[in-house]
Write an enzyme that holds these catalytic residues in place. Structure first.
Site, PDB file in Angstrom:
ATOM      1  N   ARG A  66       0.829  -1.201   0.000  1.00  0.00           N
ATOM      2  CA  ARG A  66       0.000   0.000   0.000  1.00  0.00           C
ATOM      3  C   ARG A  66       0.863   1.251   0.000  1.00  0.00           C
ATOM      4  O   ARG A  66       2.029   1.233   0.389  1.00  0.00           O
ATOM      5  CB  ARG A  66      -0.947   0.014   1.196  1.00  0.00           C
ATOM      6  CG  ARG A  66      -0.258   0.087   2.548  1.00  0.00           C
ATOM      7  CD  ARG A  66      -0.193   1.495   3.113  1.00  0.00           C
ATOM      8  NE  ARG A  66       0.654   1.549   4.296  1.00  0.00           N
ATOM      9  CZ  ARG A  66       1.931   1.876   4.278  1.00  0.00           C
ATOM     10  NH1 ARG A  66       2.522   2.137   3.133  1.00  0.00           N
ATOM     11  NH2 ARG A  66       2.657   1.930   5.390  1.00  0.00           N
ATOM     12  N   GLY A 167       8.597   1.303   3.042  1.00  0.00           N
ATOM     13  CA  GLY A 167       7.422   2.073   3.431  1.00  0.00           C
ATOM     14  C   GLY A 167       6.175   1.711   2.653  1.00  0.00           C
ATOM     15  O   GLY A 167       5.159   2.406   2.748  1.00  0.00           O
ATOM     16  N   ASP A 214      -2.188  -0.634   7.573  1.00  0.00           N
ATOM     17  CA  ASP A 214      -1.659  -1.495   6.513  1.00  0.00           C
ATOM     18  C   ASP A 214      -2.529  -2.723   6.299  1.00  0.00           C
ATOM     19  O   ASP A 214      -2.831  -3.115   5.164  1.00  0.00           O
ATOM     20  CB  ASP A 214      -0.239  -1.942   6.865  1.00  0.00           C
ATOM     21  CG  ASP A 214       0.707  -0.769   7.069  1.00  0.00           C
ATOM     22  OD1 ASP A 214       0.337   0.353   6.702  1.00  0.00           O
ATOM     23  OD2 ASP A 214       1.805  -0.993   7.599  1.00  0.00           O
TER      24      ASP A 214
END
Length: 481
Positions: A66, A167, A214
């Site tokens: 994501r 990230g 997440d």
């Protein structure tokens, strides 16, 4: 502008009902892709699995990475975030076995194979190894999935194209893919929102005190739409992004593994300590409050009012642990045993003012971002870009979680991009920039020339693996033949 204590005003009831119905369904089971790059990856993964285990897989699972567009480091404070799933993902080939063993391998042989008793293992958070995230997913389903009896043994082969420590949530995708694989192998029909919440909790076994963004987007994403994710209860609302813009992800090539040190958990604890001190000054029982979002609800103030409250109560300087204990009329031993996480107990200074200021202002930016998207007025893309840049400056200056290479990418983006910001935990990893579609290729060429051509880690590598445009992708699913 809508605030957290008034979020019910922001939603359309019919849309909410549709979203809620979708979230309570199990992840889809679809035919395995056979065409394109994804089909090639699945075929190669199947071949690797068959070579490793001497039999074909029974099914596959996929979980996406994501990119968070706005709302950094606030999910664990109870605030809404604004991510979208990306096309990069984790794919697992899976089959049951009769040995009660977990047998795990990866097509990337730099990740060592692993085997253990699937019903009897420990997760050591002090050791940063990839298989710990698989064990988290197994443990989550074992403890919260409604399983009756012991787990069946599993053979699993993994293929991932999410850049690690970038990230983009490769670790959470691994947890989510594992949980879905275990659930499907044991014929457990678990709703998407339940899977997301189980995965958010079980990932903490590696020692990271994450907030759930997440895992939520991994299971609740829909192709073509970003999602505003709210918590307590978990809720995902689709938001259509304005036409004419695209998001470009640029990897700084500075790896940032948030489980490998205490930086991430230190920020969580600083927010927790700020919550408790502000609660005490507000006449509340500070022991009952862990998160800044809970505190805001209790004091019944808007997000801008919370910003002012921070400025009135906290000073923009580090607080010693002893000073925090004194302000709370307690002891440092009590803080160590009851408040702080295991890997933050040796920290002696906490920046409470700056962390809380970032959280409340960033939470406000999330709602502003959504409002601009929904109004869709002229200049919307430029407004979104400014919000993203303000977010980056806050994470850089108030939260101190950026990295010189991330700052360099953001600075290089000015002029061609509408705005850019770090995405993910920070301390390295990726930046996401909002760019007009007509300028996207020119923008990527600029970064290639002015950043990546000077990066030794980029030499000889396919630049599309760390600099790419992306659109909102679909959620986790099961592939069958």
């Amino acid at each position: 502008m809508p605030e957290m204590v008034q979020t019910s005003q922001c939603h359309n009831e019919a849309t909410d009902n549709t979203q809620s119905e979708m979230n309570t369904k199990s992840p889809p089971v679809v035919k395995v892709p056979t065409d394109g790059e994804q089909g090639q990856r699945v075929a190669a993964l199947e071949e690797s699995f068959t070579t490793e285990f001497s039999h074909p897989p029974q099914f596959f699972v996929r979980a996406p990475g994501r990119v968070n567009l706005i709302g950094e480091h606030i999910d664990y404070c109870g605030y809404a975030v604004f991510p979208m799933a990306v096309e990069q993902d984790i794919i697992m080939a899976v089959a049951t076995n009769s040995s009660s063993k977990l047998n795990l391998c990866n097509v990337d042989q730099s990740y060592l194979s692993y085997s253990c008793d699937i019903n009897n293992f420990e997760i050591d958070p002090s050791v940063a190894v990839w298989h710990n995230y698989v064990l988290c997913g197994i443990r989550g389903i074992r403890e919260e999935g409604g399983l009756v009896g012991p787990l069946t043994g599993l053979n699993i082969a993994v293929s991932g194209n999410i850049p690690p420590s970038s990230g983009l949530s490769s670790s959470s995708a691994l947890v989510c893919a594992t949980a879905l694989a275990v659930a499907h192998a044991h014929h457990l029909s678990l709703a998407r929102d339940m899977l997301a919440e189980i995965c958010a909790r079980c990932e903490r076994h590696v020692g990271t005190q994450g907030g759930g963004m997440d895992q939520a987007i991994a299971f609740l994403a829909t192709a073509g739409e970003a999602k505003m994710i709210e918590f307590n209860p978990l809720k995902a609302t689709a938001v259509q992004l304005p036409a004419g813009g695209t998001f470009v992800v640029a990897n700084s090539l500075a790896q940032a593994n948030k489980a490998a040190n205490s930086n991430y958990n230190c920020r969580v604890m600083e927010c927790r300590l700020a919550t408790k001190i502000i609660a005490k000054r507000a006449g509340l029982s500070w022991e009952n409050y862990q998160r800044l979002g809970e505190l805001q609800v209790a004091v019944k103030k808007s997000l801008p009012e919370m910003v002012e409250m921070v400025k009135e109560i906290l000073e923009p300087r580090p607080y010693t642990k002893q000073e925090v204990a004194t302000l709370l009329d307690t002891t440092t031993n009590h803080l160590d045993n009851v408040v702080l996480s295991e890997n933050t107990r040796d920290i002696q200074e906490f920046y409470l003012h700056d962390r809380a200021l970032h959280v409340f202002s960033e939470a406000n930016r999330v709602w502003e971002f959504r409002r601009v998207c929904e109004e869709g007025r002229e200049g919307a893309l430029h407004k979104l870009g400014k919000i993203m840049l303000a977010s980056h400056r806050s994470t850089q200056r108030m939260y101190d979680c950026s990295h010189p290479k991330l700052d360099q990418l953001v600075d290089l983006s000015e002029g061609l991009a509408l705005g850019g910001r770090l995405t993910g935990a920070g301390w390295g990893g990726c930046m996401v920039a909002l760019v007009e579609e007509s300028k996207a290729e020119e923008y990527k060429r600029k970064l290639e020339k002015e950043f990546y051509s000077h990066e030794p880690a980029a030499k000889g590598k396919n630049i599309s693996t760390f600099l790419f445009s992306t659109r909102p992708g679909p959620a986790a699913c099961v592939y069958i033949k």
